[in-house]
Motif scaffolding. Structure first.
Motif, PDB file in Angstrom:
ATOM      1  N   ASP A 685      -7.580 -20.701 -41.378  1.00  0.00           N
ATOM      2  CA  ASP A 685      -7.961 -19.400 -41.926  1.00  0.00           C
ATOM      3  C   ASP A 685      -9.287 -19.531 -42.678  1.00  0.00           C
ATOM      4  O   ASP A 685      -9.459 -20.449 -43.483  1.00  0.00           O
ATOM      5  CB  ASP A 685      -6.874 -18.909 -42.884  1.00  0.00           C
ATOM      6  CG  ASP A 685      -7.042 -17.435 -43.247  1.00  0.00           C
ATOM      7  OD1 ASP A 685      -8.161 -17.054 -43.644  1.00  0.00           O
ATOM      8  OD2 ASP A 685      -6.060 -16.687 -43.155  1.00  0.00           O
ATOM      9  N   ARG A 687     -10.260 -18.109 -45.176  1.00  0.00           N
ATOM     10  CA  ARG A 687     -10.067 -18.029 -46.617  1.00  0.00           C
ATOM     11  C   ARG A 687      -9.856 -19.393 -47.259  1.00  0.00           C
ATOM     12  O   ARG A 687      -9.987 -19.536 -48.480  1.00  0.00           O
ATOM     13  CB  ARG A 687      -8.888 -17.113 -46.920  1.00  0.00           C
ATOM     14  CG  ARG A 687      -9.154 -15.639 -46.609  1.00  0.00           C
ATOM     15  CD  ARG A 687      -7.913 -14.786 -46.789  1.00  0.00           C
ATOM     16  NE  ARG A 687      -6.884 -15.143 -45.820  1.00  0.00           N
ATOM     17  CZ  ARG A 687      -5.724 -14.517 -45.722  1.00  0.00           C
ATOM     18  NH1 ARG A 687      -5.440 -13.512 -46.531  1.00  0.00           N
ATOM     19  NH2 ARG A 687      -4.843 -14.883 -44.796  1.00  0.00           N
ATOM     20  N   VAL A 688      -9.536 -20.388 -46.444  1.00  0.00           N
ATOM     21  CA  VAL A 688      -9.367 -21.740 -46.974  1.00  0.00           C
ATOM     22  C   VAL A 688     -10.658 -22.231 -47.618  1.00  0.00           C
ATOM     23  O   VAL A 688     -10.625 -23.021 -48.569  1.00  0.00           O
ATOM     24  CB  VAL A 688      -8.922 -22.694 -45.841  1.00  0.00           C
ATOM     25  CG1 VAL A 688      -8.983 -24.147 -46.286  1.00  0.00           C
ATOM     26  CG2 VAL A 688      -7.521 -22.334 -45.375  1.00  0.00           C
ATOM     27  N   GLU A 690     -12.840 -20.397 -49.198  1.00  0.00           N
ATOM     28  CA  GLU A 690     -13.282 -19.501 -50.259  1.00  0.00           C
ATOM     29  C   GLU A 690     -12.590 -19.880 -51.570  1.00  0.00           C
ATOM     30  O   GLU A 690     -11.439 -20.330 -51.569  1.00  0.00           O
ATOM     31  CB  GLU A 690     -12.917 -18.050 -49.911  1.00  0.00           C
ATOM     32  CG  GLU A 690     -13.430 -17.568 -48.565  1.00  0.00           C
ATOM     33  CD  GLU A 690     -14.926 -17.333 -48.541  1.00  0.00           C
ATOM     34  OE1 GLU A 690     -15.580 -17.542 -49.585  1.00  0.00           O
ATOM     35  OE2 GLU A 690     -15.441 -16.944 -47.480  1.00  0.00           O
ATOM     36  N   PRO A 691     -13.271 -19.716 -52.721  1.00  0.00           N
ATOM     37  CA  PRO A 691     -12.613 -19.965 -54.000  1.00  0.00           C
ATOM     38  C   PRO A 691     -11.431 -19.012 -54.187  1.00  0.00           C
ATOM     39  O   PRO A 691     -11.437 -17.883 -53.701  1.00  0.00           O
ATOM     40  CB  PRO A 691     -13.717 -19.683 -55.028  1.00  0.00           C
ATOM     41  CG  PRO A 691     -14.995 -19.804 -54.274  1.00  0.00           C
ATOM     42  CD  PRO A 691     -14.685 -19.360 -52.871  1.00  0.00           C
ATOM     43  N   SER A 692     -10.415 -19.482 -54.875  1.00  0.00           N
ATOM     44  CA  SER A 692      -9.257 -18.634 -55.116  1.00  0.00           C
ATOM     45  C   SER A 692      -9.609 -17.555 -56.133  1.00  0.00           C
ATOM     46  O   SER A 692     -10.609 -17.639 -56.861  1.00  0.00           O
ATOM     47  CB  SER A 692      -8.092 -19.473 -55.635  1.00  0.00           C
ATOM     48  OG  SER A 692      -8.446 -20.147 -56.831  1.00  0.00           O
ATOM     49  N   GLY A 693      -8.778 -16.546 -56.211  1.00  0.00           N
ATOM     50  CA  GLY A 693      -9.018 -15.455 -57.146  1.00  0.00           C
ATOM     51  C   GLY A 693      -9.941 -14.404 -56.570  1.00  0.00           C
ATOM     52  O   GLY A 693     -10.233 -14.373 -55.365  1.00  0.00           O
ATOM     53  N   ASP A 694     -10.407 -13.509 -57.441  1.00  0.00           N
ATOM     54  CA  ASP A 694     -11.297 -12.438 -56.996  1.00  0.00           C
ATOM     55  C   ASP A 694     -12.626 -13.020 -56.516  1.00  0.00           C
ATOM     56  O   ASP A 694     -13.175 -13.938 -57.124  1.00  0.00           O
ATOM     57  CB  ASP A 694     -11.561 -11.456 -58.141  1.00  0.00           C
ATOM     58  CG  ASP A 694     -10.297 -10.720 -58.556  1.00  0.00           C
ATOM     59  OD1 ASP A 694      -9.405 -10.575 -57.700  1.00  0.00           O
ATOM     60  OD2 ASP A 694     -10.199 -10.321 -59.736  1.00  0.00           O
ATOM     61  N   PRO A 695     -13.173 -12.494 -55.423  1.00  0.00           N
ATOM     62  CA  PRO A 695     -14.458 -13.005 -54.934  1.00  0.00           C
ATOM     63  C   PRO A 695     -15.590 -12.655 -55.886  1.00  0.00           C
ATOM     64  O   PRO A 695     -15.550 -11.656 -56.598  1.00  0.00           O
ATOM     65  CB  PRO A 695     -14.622 -12.288 -53.588  1.00  0.00           C
ATOM     66  CG  PRO A 695     -13.804 -11.044 -53.708  1.00  0.00           C
ATOM     67  CD  PRO A 695     -12.635 -11.412 -54.581  1.00  0.00           C
ATOM     68  N   ARG A 718     -19.411 -19.630 -52.495  1.00  0.00           N
ATOM     69  CA  ARG A 718     -18.401 -20.550 -51.989  1.00  0.00           C
ATOM     70  C   ARG A 718     -18.652 -21.936 -52.570  1.00  0.00           C
ATOM     71  O   ARG A 718     -19.789 -22.271 -52.904  1.00  0.00           O
ATOM     72  CB  ARG A 718     -18.436 -20.604 -50.461  1.00  0.00           C
ATOM     73  CG  ARG A 718     -18.247 -19.235 -49.818  1.00  0.00           C
ATOM     74  CD  ARG A 718     -18.300 -19.329 -48.303  1.00  0.00           C
ATOM     75  NE  ARG A 718     -18.038 -18.026 -47.695  1.00  0.00           N
ATOM     76  CZ  ARG A 718     -18.991 -17.174 -47.299  1.00  0.00           C
ATOM     77  NH1 ARG A 718     -20.269 -17.504 -47.431  1.00  0.00           N
ATOM     78  NH2 ARG A 718     -18.671 -16.008 -46.784  1.00  0.00           N
TER      79      ARG A 718
END
Length: 881
Positions: A685, A687-688, A690-695, A718
Motif C-alpha cells: 500500500d 500509505r506504508v 507516508e508518515p502516520s497521522g494527519d498529512p 514523507r
C-alpha cells in the motif's frame, strides 16, 4: 562495423558446428527437451495447466478442476510416482504418473489421458532451428547422431514428438532414454551410452541445456560438451521483474494463453540474448539486450498487428513519420513479408512541429497562444524564427527578444504584438500558408495523397500529427483522411475521436488499459529514442522538399547505444520471423491475446529497470521535438544528489520535466528500487511510505513586486528509509515579477535539519536559468525566519504549521524572476502541535546579526549591507525604549 553479432546462427553452437563439419567427433550426442525441442511455455510444467484447460474444455475434466489446480495435481502425481517402491529406480513412465492422478474424476481412460498429454506436448513443442541446422550439418557430414534424454516418454512417444519436417536428420539416430535404462544422465546413463556406442569419451560431442546432466557429469567422464544455455542470470532477473514464475513450485503465471501458451516468446527471448557480443562495451551490450528482450518483442508484435490491420482493411501502403519511420517501416515490411500480406510501409517526413505550424490559424488569438505554450523554454527571438519573422518586423518586441516565454503576461504581450496590425497578421498567414504548401508538396511527391486514406504508423500517445494533419488537409480542400495505427494512445487522443478520425492502438487505446497507457506516456523517452533515426527532428522543408532538421541530442556514446538497441530490436524480429517462415502459416500471431504478455514485458521494464539499464538510459539526451532547441538528460544531473532523500511516492510527484523516467532514479539505490518495485506491482500500500497521522505538506508562496503574496504549490512531506525528506516545487508568476519565496518546509511544528535548498529561476527574460543554493550555516542564518528560529548550523525550529523561511531570490539574482523551481532536501523531527514541548535555545544574537549581515552583503553588496545595519540599529533603538 557492426556492434554485435548478426546472422541467424547461435554463437554457442559455433564450436560444435566446426567439430562436426571437420569430423573431429565420432558421434554427435544431443539432449532432447530444451535442446532439440522447446515448449511454448515459460516453464515445462506450465504445459500441465494448458492440458487441464483443454481437458476441461472437452468435457473430460470437471469444471471445478481449474488449470492451476490441475497443474499442481500433475506435478504432485509425478513426484508420488517417483517415490513408489515398485518404480524402476527414480525413473517412471507417463502411464505411471497418471496412475497417481485422481482418475475417477476424468471422463476418459488412463490410456486416453496419457495420449492427450502426448498430443499436448506435440502441439506445444517446437524444433529449435539452430539445433536443426546442426543436425542437418551432422547428417551431411556423415557424423552419427545419438539422443540422450532424461524423460518419462516411451520410445514410440518420443519418436512421435521428434517426427518433424525440420528434423529429417534424426531418422536412424540412436536413442537412450532414462526410463528405458532406469538411470538418468546424472547417475549412470552416460556409462551405458558410451558402452553401447562403443566409443571412447573423447570421441563423443554432447550438446544440452542442463549444466549438471549435460555438462558437468559427462565432462567428468571425458566427454566433450557444449552447454546450450537457455537463459542466463540476467534473463532470470528480467523474468523476475515481469513477475513470471520461474521455479516449479511458483504459482501459475498471469499471462499464459490457453491456446498459445506464451507464444514462444520466453524461449526466443532467451535464445536471442545468447547472441550479445561479450566483447562489446557494457553500455552497448546493455542497450542491445534491452532492445532484444524488451523493445524487440513488443515492436515485433506491433509490426505484425499493423501489417495485419492494413491487410484486412485493404490498405496497400502505410506511412511512417520520421524520425521513427525508418525502423518502423522496416519492421512492418518484415512482418508483412514473413506472413505473406501484401502491405508496404514507407517512411515520410512529418513532425508535430511542422504540422502544428501548417494548421495554425493566425486570426485566432487563442490558437496562437496554444501554439506558443506548447513550446518549451522558447525565447521571443526563437519564436520569431519559427514563424519566419525578423526582429525588425515586430519592433515593439525588440527589448524582449531574449526573454523566455514562460509566463502568461509575456505570452499575451507577444501574441498581441504579433496580431496587432493587418500587416503582421498577413505575414503570419503567409508563413502558415507557405509551410502548408511545402508540407502538401512533400506529401504529394512521396505519393501519400494518392489514395483517399492516408494511414499513419507511429508509436503514438495523443495522435498529435494525425490531428494537425487532418486540419491541414481540410483547410487545403484535399479529400484525404488521415488514419492512425499506434503502439499506444492515451486520453489526449480524445480530440482525434472528436474529429471523427480513425485511430487505433495496439497495447492501449484511448488510455485503456490505464496501467499501460499511463506508464508509456509517463516514461516514453527510451522507447522513442530507440526507434528514432540518429538525427534531429523536422523543423521545415526547403523549397526543393529536403527536410530541415534540428540538432541531434546524441553524444558519441548515445549513438552507439541507440544503434545497439535498434540492432537488438531487429535481431529479435529476425529470429521471430525465422520461426514464422519455417512453420508456413502455423506459427502463432502476436496480433491478439499476445498483447497482454507484451504489455507486461514493456510496462515491467519501464517500472523496474535494472541498475545497468539506469546507468545507460539515464544519460541519454532528450530534445523537445516541438520546435524548441532545449536538450536535457533523461535523468537531469541535479536530481542525482536527491536520491538518498527520495521515497517511492516522491517519484510519482516528479513532473515529466523533472525526470522523463523516474524509475531510473530508484534503480540507482537498492532499497529505494526494491520499495518502488513493490509499489509499482501493487504488492504494498502506498500509505506504508507516508508518515502516520494527519498529512502535512511543504508549501511554497511567492511575493511579487507589488508586495502581494501568492500561494504556490505544495508537496506532501514523507520520511524515507534513510530518515530523510525531499520536496520539489515549481512556480510561475503571471506577471513575471517574483521577488521572494516563502518556504514552509515541514508544514507543521518540527525541528528541521535543512541539508540544502536549490532554486533554479528564470529572470529578466534570460533563456539560461540562474541557480542559487543555500547549504551553509551562514546561508540559513541570514534568511528571514517567519514564526521559526534558527538554532545554529543548518537547524531550524518551525513553531507552527505556517512557519516559513523566506528566500530573497530577486536579491540573489539581481532582478525579479518569472518562473522557477525550488528543491529542498531535509530531515525533520515532528513536534507536538500543542506547543507544550520544550524549546531548544536559539543561536546567539551576535551570530544571527553577523550572519544576516553576510547574507545582505552577498545579495545586495555594500549598499545592501549598510541598509541592513541601519534597520538593525533602528530595531535595537526601539527595543531599548
Amino acid at each position: 562495423m557492426p556492434v554485435l553479432l548478426g546472422g541467424t546462427g547461435h554463437p554457442t553452437l559455433d564450436r560444435a558446428s566446426r567439430m562436426v563439419a571437420d569430423r573431429s567427433c565420432s558421434v554427435l550426442s544431443l539432449d532432447v527437451f530444451d535442446t532439440i525441442l522447446w515448449r511454448r511455455t515459460p516453464r515445462p510444467t506450465d504445459l500441465f495447466a494448458l492440458l487441464g484447460a483443454r481437458l476441461q474444455r472437452d468435457g473430460i475434466s470437471p469444471e471445478w478442476m481449474t488449470p492451476a489446480g490441475f497443474r499442481l495435481a500433475r506435478i504432485d502425481a509425478e513426484r508420488a510416482a517417483r517415490r513408489r517402491p515398485e518404480s524402476l529406480g527414480n525413473e517412471v513412465s507417463l502411464f505411471d504418473i497418471w496412475q497417481r492422478m485422481p482418475l475417477p474424476i476424468f471422463a476418459a481412460s488412463p490410456a486416453e489421458l496419457v495420449q492427450a498429454e502426448v498430443e499436448m506436448e506435440r502441439a506445444f513443442t517446437v524444433p529449435d532451428l539452430d539445433i536443426a541446422d546442426l543436425i542437418d550439418l551432422a547428417h551431411r557430414s556423415g557424423v552419427p547422431i545419438a539422443l540422450v534424454s532424461d524423460t518419462y516418454f516411451t520410445e514410440e512417444q518420443l519418436a512421435y514428438l521428434l517426427d518433424r519436417p525440420e528434423l529429417p536428420g534424426l531418422r536412424g539416430a540412436r536413442v537412450f532414454r532414462s526410463h528405458q535404462h532406469g538411470l538418468d544422465k546424472a547417475s549412470g546413463l552416460w556409462e551405458i551410452v558410451l558402452d553401447q556406442l562403443g566409443c571412447r569419451p573423447e570421441q563423443l560431442l554432447h550438446v544440452g541445456d542442463n549444466p549438471v546432466a549435460d555438462h558437468e557429469v559427462p565432462g567428468e567422464l571425458g566427454i566433450r560438451t557444449v552447454h546450450y544455455e537457455r537463459g542466463d542470470e540476467t534473463f532470470t532477473e528480467i523474468l523476475d521483474r515481469e513477475r513470471e514464475p520461474i521455479d516449479i513450485d511458483d504459482p501459475l503465471g498471469e499471462h499464459l494463453d490457453p491456446e498459445q501458451g506464451d507464444f514462444g516468446l520466453t524461449s526466443l527471448r532467451a535464445k536471442i540474448l545468447q547472441r550479445a557480443d561479450p566483447s562489446a562495451l557494457t553500455s552497448v551490450r546493455t542497450a542491445w539486450r534491452f532492445g532484444a528482450a524488451v523493445f524487440g518483442p513488443v515492436l515485433t508484435g506491433f509490426a505484425e498487428w499493423v501489417a495485419q490491420r492494413a491487410h484486412d482493411a485493404g490498405i496497400p501502403v502505410l506511412w511512417c513519420p520520421m524520425r521513427e519511420g525508418t525502423l518502423l517501416s522496416a519492421l512492418v515490411n518484415n512482418a508483412a513479408q514473413s506472413r505473406g500480406w501484401k502491405v508496404e510501409a514507407k517512411p515520410i517526413w512529418l513532425s508535430r512541429h511542422v504540422t502544428s505550424i501548417a494548421a495554425l490559424d493566425p486570426a485566432d488569438l487563442d490558437s496562437l497562444r496554444t501554439f506558443v505554450w506548447q513550446r518549451y523554454q522558447l525565447t521571443v527571438r526563437q519564436l520569431l524564427t519559427v514563424l519566419h519573422l525578423r526582429p525588425g518586423d515586430v519592433p515593439v518586441l525588440g527589448e524582449l527578444l531574449d526573454t523566455v516565454l514562460d509566463n502568461e503576461r509575456t505570452i499575451d504581450t507577444v501574441c498581441a504584438a504579433l496580431t496587432e496590425t493587418a500587416h503582421l497578421k498577413n505575414r503570419l498567414t503567409v508563413t502558415v500558408t507557405m509551410m502548408r504548401d511545402r508540407l502538401l508538396r512533400e506529401l504529394r511527391r512521396a505519393g501519400a495523397l494518392a489514395d483517399r486514406e492516408l494511414a499513419l504508423v507511429d508509436v503514438g500517445w495523443g495522435g498529435t500529427i494525425q490531428h494537425y494533419l487532418a486540419q491541414v488537409l481540410r483547410v487545403a480542400n484535399v479529400d484525404v483522411t488521415p488514419t492512425g495505427y499506434y503502439l499506444a494512445t492515451d486520453r489526449r487522443s480524445a480530440r482525434v475521436y472528436q474529429a471523427g478520425l480513425r485511430i487505433e492502438g495496439y497495447l492501449s487505446q484511448a488510455g485503456h488499459p490505464h496501467e499501460i497507457a499511463a506508464t508509456l506516456s509517463r516514461s516514453p523517452e527510451a522507447l522513442e529514442q530507440a526507434v528514432n533515426d540518429l538525427c534531429g527532428s523536422l523543423l521545415d522543408f526547403t523549397e526543393d522538399g529536403s527536410p530541415v532538421l534540428g540538432p541531434a541530442p546524441d553524444s558519441d556514446g548515445q549513438k552507439l547505444e541507440r544503434t545497439a538497441a535498434q540492432e537488438g530490436i531487429l535481431a529479435f524480429q529476425a529470429e521471430w520471423n525465422r520461426y514464422v517462415t519455417a512453420h508456413e502459416g502455423s506459427w502463432p500471431e502476436l496480433t491478439g491475446e499476445a498483447r497482454h504478455r507484451l504489455g507486461n514485458i514493456l510496462v515491467s521494464a519501464l517500472k523496474a529497470p535494472g541498475s545497468e539499464e539506469a546507468a545507460v538510459f539515464g544519460n541519454w539526451g532528450h530534445e523537445d521535438n516541438f520546435g524548441s532547441a532545449a536538450i536535457t538528460r533523461v535523468i537531469p544531473e541535479d536530481l542525482t544528489p536527491a536520491v538518498p532523500y527520495l521515497s517511492p511516492n516522491d517519484l510519482d510527484d516528479l513532473s515529466m520535466r523533472d525526470a522523463f523516467w523516474p524509475a531510473l532514479l530508484a534503480a540507482s539505490d537498492a532499497t529505494l528500487g526494491t520499495a518502488a518495485r513493490a509499489l509499482a506491482y501493487g504488492q504494498i500500500d502506498p500509505r506504508v511510505f507516508e508518515p502516520s497521522g494527519d498529512p502535512f505538506q511543504t508549501r511554497l508562496a511567492f511575493r511579487t513586486a507589488d508586495g502581494a503574496w501568492h500561494d504556490g504549490p505544495a508537496r506532501r512531506v514523507r520520511i524515507n528509509h534513510n530518515g530523510l525528506s525531499f520536496a520539489r516545487l515549481d512556480f510561475r508568476s503571471a506577471g513575471g515579477d517574483v521577488t521572494d519565496i516563502s518556504l514552509a518546509i515541514p508544514g507543521r511544528p518540527a525541528l528541521v535539519r535543512v541539508d540544502w535548498i536549490e532554486v533554479k529561476v528564470f529572470a529578466g527574460g534570460q533563456s539560461t536559468p540562474h541557480v542559487v543554493r543555500w547549504d551553509q550555516p551562514d546561508d540559513f542564518a541570514g534568511l528571514i525566519h517567519a514564526a521559526c528560529r534558527w538554532l545554529g548550523g543548518n537547524m531550524i525550529e518551525f513553531e507552527v504549521d505556517e512557519s516559513a523561511i523566506w528566500l530573497p531570490v530577486a536579491s540573489r539574482v539581481g532582478q525579479p524572476v518569472s518562473s522557477g523551481q525550488v528543491t529542498v532536501a531535509f530531515a525533520m523531527l515532528p513536534k507536538s502541535r500543542t506547543g507544550m514541548g520544550g524549546r531548544l535555545p536559539a543561536a546567539s544574537r551576535l551570530v544571527r546579526v553577523s550572519s544576516r549581515a553576510r547574507e545582505e552583503y552577498k545579495a545586495r553588496g555594500p549598499a545592501g549591507l549598510a541598509a541592513a545595519m541601519a534597520r538593525i540599529a533602528v530595531r535595537q533603538l526601539r527595543n531599548s525604549r
